[in-house]
Design an enzyme around this catalytic site. Structure first.
Site, PDB file in Angstrom:
ATOM      1  N   CYS A  73       5.183   4.736 -25.795  1.00 17.01           N
ATOM      2  CA  CYS A  73       5.756   3.392 -25.913  1.00 17.01           C
ATOM      3  C   CYS A  73       5.435   2.885 -27.306  1.00 17.01           C
ATOM      4  O   CYS A  73       4.265   2.862 -27.706  1.00 17.01           O
ATOM      5  CB  CYS A  73       5.158   2.471 -24.847  1.00 17.01           C
ATOM      6  N   CYS A 100      11.817   2.622 -30.441  1.00 14.44           N
ATOM      7  CA  CYS A 100      11.627   2.307 -29.022  1.00 14.44           C
ATOM      8  C   CYS A 100      12.087   3.530 -28.252  1.00 14.44           C
ATOM      9  O   CYS A 100      13.156   4.085 -28.536  1.00 14.44           O
ATOM     10  CB  CYS A 100      12.447   1.087 -28.613  1.00 14.44           C
TER      11      CYS A 100
END
Length: 255
Positions: free
Chosen positions: A56, A168
């Site tokens: 992440c 992302c």
């Protein structure tokens, strides 16, 4: 991230922790993200994880030092590998990074790129994650949203930028769409793929503990932990991974 790891390291066993009950991280404070990420990393270590990959960008950008300080095993984040790959492929030395509000506000990518002599323009794209979660990977609405974000990032940021960093790990699902809306000169760098190569090299130098053949047959190859609906996780996870998710366990982490 897991898909990229499986392609490069197909003979490892994987635990995957999806904090679906507390998503999205990208709109939360650094303190909250760090608390959640630490809880997830501690849970994985308690289940025998020998290496942590922070899949992440927001958690990497906001909590990597805290996770490393608390971990008893090696930790790899996604920001540095993505920045290193962008530095290698950029000829203009100008790069655009797209990510969540929290990742962009942390300026983690900008700092990593500037340390390599790269001028970086960061652009928050908060609508893209919910569109991916909705499964609208080729929807006209998603393409229009992406076009607005990227036209602004390239035209008003660094017009001669020749690399787009996907900051992302939801964004790789939008690669075909993004390829249509970025300038033709721009190379797309997927931070997940870059990180997988770093992990593979690290494991080549320092392999994980070997399992015997008997142990290997008894261990689940892929085990998933989700903090919210298991069925939703199975459905969306299969879309990301490209294969069915069989062993999914619900987890209720205490605040």
């Amino acid at each position: 991230m897991l898909k990229a790891l499986l392609e490069l390291i197909p003979d490892a066993d994987y635990f995957y922790f999806g904090d679906t009950a507390r998503l999205p991280y990208g709109s939360k404070s650094a303190e909250t993200v760090a608390k959640y990420a630490l809880g997830a990393s501690q849970y994985l270590q308690a289940h025998g994880a020998e290496l942590l990959v922070i899949a992440c960008n927001t958690a990497t950008a906001l909590a990597l030092p805290q996770i490393k300080a608390a971990a008893r095993v090696g930790v790899v984040g996604v920001v540095e590998p993505g920045a290193e790959c962008a530095s290698r492929v950029s000829k203009s030395r100008k790069v655009v990074v797209i990510g969540t509000e929290a990742t962009v506000s942390s300026h983690a990518y900008r700092k990593a790129l500037e340390s390599r002599g790269i001028e970086a323009r960061e652009k928050a794209c908060p609508l893209l994650v919910p569109l991916v979660e909705e499964g609208w990977l080729e929807h006209p609405v998603t393409e229009q949203v992406a076009r607005i974000y990227l036209d602004e990032a390239f035209a008003n940021g660094v017009p001669s930028a020749d690399v787009l960093v996907l900051g992302c790990t939801h964004y790789p699902l939008l690669k075909p769409l993004l390829r249509r809306v970025v300038p033709p000169r721009a190379t797309i760098v997927d931070s997940a793929e870059s990180t997988a190569h770093v992990v593979a090299e690290q494991l080549r130098i320092t392999p994980l503990k070997a399992s015997t053949g008997e142990e290997r047959r008894k261990l689940a190859r892929l085990k998933f932990f989700a903090t919210d609906s298991v069925e939703k996780f199975r459905r969306l996870g299969a879309q990301f991974l490209g294969l069915p998710l069989e062993d999914v366990q619900h987890v209720d982490l205490k605040e």
